[in-house]
Scaffold this motif. Sequence first.
Motif, PDB file in Angstrom:
ATOM      1  N   ARG A 150      36.791  33.933  31.933  1.00 24.06           N
ATOM      2  CA  ARG A 150      37.333  35.104  31.264  1.00 24.06           C
ATOM      3  C   ARG A 150      36.566  36.382  31.601  1.00 24.06           C
ATOM      4  N   LEU A 151      35.344  36.250  32.095  1.00 22.66           N
ATOM      5  CA  LEU A 151      34.512  37.410  32.380  1.00 22.66           C
ATOM      6  C   LEU A 151      33.916  37.324  33.768  1.00 22.66           C
ATOM      7  N   GLY A 152      33.563  38.463  34.338  1.00 28.07           N
ATOM      8  CA  GLY A 152      32.796  38.481  35.566  1.00 28.07           C
ATOM      9  C   GLY A 152      31.355  38.082  35.290  1.00 28.07           C
ATOM     10  N   THR A 153      30.551  37.977  36.336  1.00 29.43           N
ATOM     11  CA  THR A 153      29.194  37.450  36.189  1.00 29.43           C
ATOM     12  C   THR A 153      28.336  38.310  35.275  1.00 29.43           C
ATOM     13  N   SER A 154      28.169  39.583  35.607  1.00 32.18           N
ATOM     14  CA  SER A 154      27.304  40.427  34.783  1.00 32.18           C
ATOM     15  C   SER A 154      27.891  40.606  33.394  1.00 32.18           C
ATOM     16  N   GLU A 155      29.233  40.683  33.302  1.00 32.36           N
ATOM     17  CA  GLU A 155      29.870  40.814  32.000  1.00 32.36           C
ATOM     18  C   GLU A 155      29.636  39.568  31.149  1.00 32.36           C
ATOM     19  N   ALA A 156      29.671  38.401  31.783  1.00 29.97           N
ATOM     20  CA  ALA A 156      29.442  37.159  31.042  1.00 29.97           C
ATOM     21  C   ALA A 156      28.015  37.100  30.507  1.00 29.97           C
TER      22      ALA A 156
END
Length: 441
Positions: A239-245
């Motif tokens: 559901r999220l990109g790497t940094s966002e996760a």
Amino acid sequence: MSDTASAGAGSPGYRVWALSGIPEVQPGDDLAKLIAATEPGLADGDVLIVTSKIVSKAEGRIVRAADREAAIDAETVRVVARRGPLRIVENRQGLVMAAAGVDASNTPAGTVLLLPEDPDASARAIRAGLRAALGVDVGVVVSDTFGRPWRAGLTDVAIGAAGVRVLDDLRGGADAHGNPLSATVVATADELAAAGDLVKGKAAGLPVAVVRGLPHAVADEHGDGARALVRGARDDMFRLGTSEAVREAVTQRRTVRAFTDEPVDPGAVRRAVAAAVTAPAPHHTTPWRFVLLESEESRVRLLDAMRDAWIEDLRRDGKGEESIAKRIRRGDVLRNAPYLVVPCLVMDGSHAYGDARRDAAEREMFVVAMGAGVQNLLVALAGERLGSAWVSSTMFCRDVVREVLGLPADWDPMGAVAVGHPAQEPRPRPAREPGAFVAVR
């Protein structure tokens, strides 16, 4: 024209071709009438693949936008990932795509095209218009171009559909060898959209294609629509990109004090411990130890001994029995948890200076490292969809904890972590303004 029917008599096949003669579409145009005017030779059971761009133009989804980024902001519901100027977002239609589907190509300078407000409704309107104009019952797919997280390159997918079986659910059937199919759901509408794009192209000025010969893809009624292709949040493992996760994991880590009876996977806790021991520590030491209380007997034995020690302390403080009972109930968060972790600090590798000031600072360094390790543990548990609560109680009766759990004398219990599946979603937490916690020199 592509014609797979040439594979041989009786072989499965279909035909796909692009329609020529469709003029530049203007706001207010009736797409069904424009398509019908090309004398497309449609037959019942055909599927039309219509590029979303002409649907947007006909529906007046052209907006003035000197700044495309502002238009993307307005269409964005949730940012999934950022990398430089590129944004992958969830837009108002629930689609996860680059730039919210805002398109600055093939539109006058200073304007951008937004996706159709309701692509499924757009597909239904085109389908009904063709039935009225030509007397044919066809399927309609509204397509747009997407990138994909695991594959290079772009392809067209269905963002709207009517009269099409958007998903072909094969679960419950069997393959050619008799093996049961338990997870196979085919995105038929996306396959149709990609087939149409092979003949429409990206810059050929051919915005509509026809697919013929796939009766299993056509629905009697309007069907579920392409909205059924959008994966729900609960089932979205990416559901999220790497940094966002990473940021989400840290900020969404919450203290959970009520748990279900569902057992905790010991493997999930061990994975969280593996994350915990990557925390920074002084002098290249490893000051963390984690005692995992996986049996109910060990948890009850420890908590009973801690309760008795706490009661003795409170009585020495002169507290009444009612006050003591009220305070003891605070320990229910640990007693009601299906799993406990007792983090312990060890000072192996610490320096002894021989004066109180530096020795106190040395211990503080190790305590800070312990906190970093426990934070890693809690964040990793949240990533495993487990709730947790870090409670300080074992720090007030370390000798009791060491005795009950049979721990070495140099292991200092640093609280206890209750772990379990949350009984409910935590309440929203107001955002904190980082400036209130910052001093710049």
